[in-house]
Design an enzyme around this catalytic site. Sequence first.
Site, PDB file in Angstrom:
ATOM      1  CG  ASN A 169      -0.452  -0.109   2.503  1.00 14.68           C
ATOM      2  OD1 ASN A 169       0.701  -0.509   2.664  1.00 14.68           O
ATOM      3  ND2 ASN A 169      -1.223   0.242   3.506  1.00 14.68           N
ATOM      4  CD  GLU A 264       6.648  -0.011  10.054  1.00 11.21           C
ATOM      5  OE1 GLU A 264       5.950   0.178   9.047  1.00 11.21           O
ATOM      6  OE2 GLU A 264       7.531   0.743  10.415  1.00 11.21           O
ATOM      7  CB  CYS A 298      -1.615  -0.025   8.640  1.00  7.46           C
ATOM      8  SG  CYS A 298      -0.662   1.481   8.777  1.00  7.46           S
TER       9      CYS A 298
HETATM   10  P1  NAP Z   1       1.646  -8.945   3.236  1.00  7.76           P
HETATM   11  O1  NAP Z   1       0.838  -9.824   2.397  1.00  7.76           O
HETATM   12  O2  NAP Z   1       1.966  -9.386   4.619  1.00  7.76           O
HETATM   13  O3  NAP Z   1       2.996  -8.628   2.418  1.00  7.76           O
HETATM   14  C1  NAP Z   1       3.956  -7.736   2.908  1.00  7.76           C
HETATM   15  C2  NAP Z   1       5.285  -8.028   2.286  1.00  7.76           C
HETATM   16  O4  NAP Z   1       5.728  -9.321   2.672  1.00  7.76           O
HETATM   17  C3  NAP Z   1       5.276  -8.029   0.763  1.00  7.76           C
HETATM   18  O5  NAP Z   1       6.453  -7.415   0.321  1.00  7.76           O
HETATM   19  C4  NAP Z   1       5.275  -9.509   0.430  1.00  7.76           C
HETATM   20  O6  NAP Z   1       5.826  -9.787  -0.843  1.00  7.76           O
HETATM   21  C5  NAP Z   1       6.179 -10.021   1.519  1.00  7.76           C
HETATM   22  N1  NAP Z   1       6.083 -11.470   1.792  1.00  7.76           N
HETATM   23  C6  NAP Z   1       5.101 -12.328   1.485  1.00  7.76           C
HETATM   24  N2  NAP Z   1       5.410 -13.565   1.944  1.00  7.76           N
HETATM   25  C7  NAP Z   1       6.612 -13.465   2.552  1.00  7.76           C
HETATM   26  C8  NAP Z   1       7.454 -14.383   3.225  1.00  7.76           C
HETATM   27  N3  NAP Z   1       7.140 -15.656   3.388  1.00  7.76           N
HETATM   28  N4  NAP Z   1       8.615 -13.930   3.727  1.00  7.76           N
HETATM   29  C9  NAP Z   1       8.963 -12.636   3.595  1.00  7.76           C
HETATM   30  N5  NAP Z   1       8.215 -11.720   2.966  1.00  7.76           N
HETATM   31  C10 NAP Z   1       7.038 -12.123   2.463  1.00  7.76           C
HETATM   32  O7  NAP Z   1       0.924  -7.500   3.408  1.00  7.76           O
HETATM   33  P2  NAP Z   1       0.304  -6.579   2.278  1.00  7.76           P
HETATM   34  O8  NAP Z   1      -0.942  -7.195   1.791  1.00  7.76           O
HETATM   35  O9  NAP Z   1       1.364  -6.178   1.316  1.00  7.76           O
HETATM   36  O10 NAP Z   1      -0.042  -5.278   3.151  1.00  7.76           O
HETATM   37  C11 NAP Z   1      -1.237  -5.136   3.853  1.00  7.76           C
HETATM   38  C12 NAP Z   1      -1.023  -5.336   5.342  1.00  7.76           C
HETATM   39  O11 NAP Z   1       0.008  -4.466   5.793  1.00  7.76           O
HETATM   40  C13 NAP Z   1      -2.246  -4.943   6.153  1.00  7.76           C
HETATM   41  O12 NAP Z   1      -2.457  -5.905   7.155  1.00  7.76           O
HETATM   42  C14 NAP Z   1      -1.860  -3.599   6.751  1.00  7.76           C
HETATM   43  O13 NAP Z   1      -2.552  -3.286   7.934  1.00  7.76           O
HETATM   44  C15 NAP Z   1      -0.405  -3.786   6.966  1.00  7.76           C
HETATM   45  N6  NAP Z   1       0.296  -2.500   7.071  1.00  7.76           N
HETATM   46  C16 NAP Z   1       0.808  -2.134   8.281  1.00  7.76           C
HETATM   47  C17 NAP Z   1       1.437  -0.899   8.424  1.00  7.76           C
HETATM   48  C18 NAP Z   1       1.986  -0.458   9.757  1.00  7.76           C
HETATM   49  O14 NAP Z   1       2.761   0.491   9.774  1.00  7.76           O
HETATM   50  N7  NAP Z   1       1.652  -1.095  10.862  1.00  7.76           N
HETATM   51  C19 NAP Z   1       1.543  -0.048   7.325  1.00  7.76           C
HETATM   52  C20 NAP Z   1       1.030  -0.462   6.093  1.00  7.76           C
HETATM   53  C21 NAP Z   1       0.411  -1.699   5.975  1.00  7.76           C
HETATM   54  P3  NAP Z   1       4.865 -10.181  -2.088  1.00  7.76           P
HETATM   55  O15 NAP Z   1       4.112  -8.947  -2.419  1.00  7.76           O
HETATM   56  O16 NAP Z   1       5.824 -10.597  -3.139  1.00  7.76           O
HETATM   57  O17 NAP Z   1       3.977 -11.295  -1.615  1.00  7.76           O
END
Ligand code: NAP
Length: 496
Positions: A169, A264, A298
């Site tokens: 995002n 995060e 988030c």
């Molecule tokens: P995600 O599915 O957890 O993916 C995040 C990152 O992890 C991506 O770069 C993804 O790569 C990578 N990834 C996937 N599988 C992995 C593995 N086994 N090992 C290491 N890395 C791996 O999250 P998202 O859908 O991108 O983001 C949405 C989530 O982020 C929501 O839950 C949101 O609340 C949270 N978020 C939190 C914050 C905060 O500051 N707390 C800020 C923004 C977003 P690929 O894309 O290649 O799968």
Amino acid sequence: MAATETFGEIIDGDVFKYYANGCWNKSSSGKSVPIINPSTRKPHFKVQACTREEVDRVMESAKTAQKSWAKTPLWKRAELLHKAAAILKEHKEPIAECLVKEIAKPAKDAVTEVVRSGDLISYCAEEGVRILGEGKFLVSDSFPGNDRTKYCLSSKIPLGVVLAIPPFNYPVNLAVSKIAPALISGNSIVLKPPTQGAVAALHMVHCFHLAGFPQGLISCVTGKGSEIGDFLTMHPGVNCISFTGGDTGIAISKKAGMVPLQMELGGKDACIVLEDADLDLAAANMVKGAFSYSGQRCTAVKVVLVMGSVANTLVKKINDKVAKLTVGLPENDCDVTPVVTESSANFIEGLVMDAKEKGATFCQEYKREGNLIWPLLLDNVRPDMRIAWEEPFGPVLPVIRINSVEEGIHHCNASNFGLQGCVFTKDINKAMLISDAMETGTVQINSAPSRGPDHFPFQGLKDSGIGSQGITNSINMMTKVKTTVINLPAASYTMG
Ligand code: NAP
């Protein structure tokens, strides 16, 4: 195509290269990963599917480059970061264009993300020279039983190789929020961008390349997280992991070795509205907080907990504003644009259907075309509905009517998440007491939750994360304390 003349060298044919050892490379895998445009649901870009051997080489060069980077004067590190920030801002348009195509971010917000990222890098460089320029001097006789025979000097030194994994995002902003603190502190960086958002991230990395950072210090490996993620996060060459994303982070925490983790993760930010609240202000904040970037933030407002006596009025005010939201393509800068993937849209639909079966009041008709979901307010949501607890990451806002402040706090604290929350009231004393009672990293008083300004501390509790963020905290997280103790002889010069 996003690759303008400046970015020509980062693409080969129709596949974007990965960045290692100071240059742009094709993967020996011969494979690429398609990036699907959320609006058209058709492949728009392709990136390299990097191999394990390529990751090994990147880690090796990151380790070597870090050694001399740590010896590079702090002011020089800051100077290069300022240069990268300026180049990034100069190229905001082509980078923003990638964000529009890869993650359907509304056009103006996409530009804002890039500019904000440049500002973050510069601020981090400034903050770094102050924080890292200071150390501590302690004397031994302040601790019981000791004479003044030891002088202790301590200062912050880098951890080594930082692995940065941002989410889709904010693929630029949440990458630089890791890269800048790592680099100013003397670390090297290996970036694994999210697949949706990888091309914007590669453009951003090229800005660091153009700024002239040493070879090997910054690398960017692409590929699906599900394929190379474990290999990266469990790699023995990694000295710190800075991750932002969903539950993937919890799994990584269990697998990673003994390295500092900055996690995060998700949120279910609750908005408590009291009887004396300014309901126009609350409604405006809730609509912006819940629906901007289609709720894919988030810190989006993810549940409203409103006192029953003002619920009807608040719901009407929110509905009036929802009716004015524009829905459509990111190119047209609409408020609500397609969510990032089809599976994400299906997940959101599952939550909506569960609420329907269990009797929630639909303030609008549920409407979906492809990945585009129209904004939806669900009233009279009850705790037995999934939407009361789960993070939709989409344009759906549940309203739970409460009879007491305690009921609102209880719902908020019963969540697995603890990112942010907010309270609307004109009574500052009540607001402070509620803030103290809410088990979340941040509470906003009379405003929707949000991250930033980027130098504010930011930390989720419970399943929302570990390791504090914000520029200052990140610099502290990405350093360790080095101590030198000078032992004095017992004899001392007599004065007089
Ligand atoms: P995600 O599915 O957890 O993916 C995040 C990152 O992890 C991506 O770069 C993804 O790569 C990578 N990834 C996937 N599988 C992995 C593995 N086994 N090992 C290491 N890395 C791996 O999250 P998202 O859908 O991108 O983001 C949405 C989530 O982020 C929501 O839950 C949101 O609340 C949270 N978020 C939190 C914050 C905060 O500051 N707390 C800020 C923004 C977003 P690929 O894309 O290649 O799968």
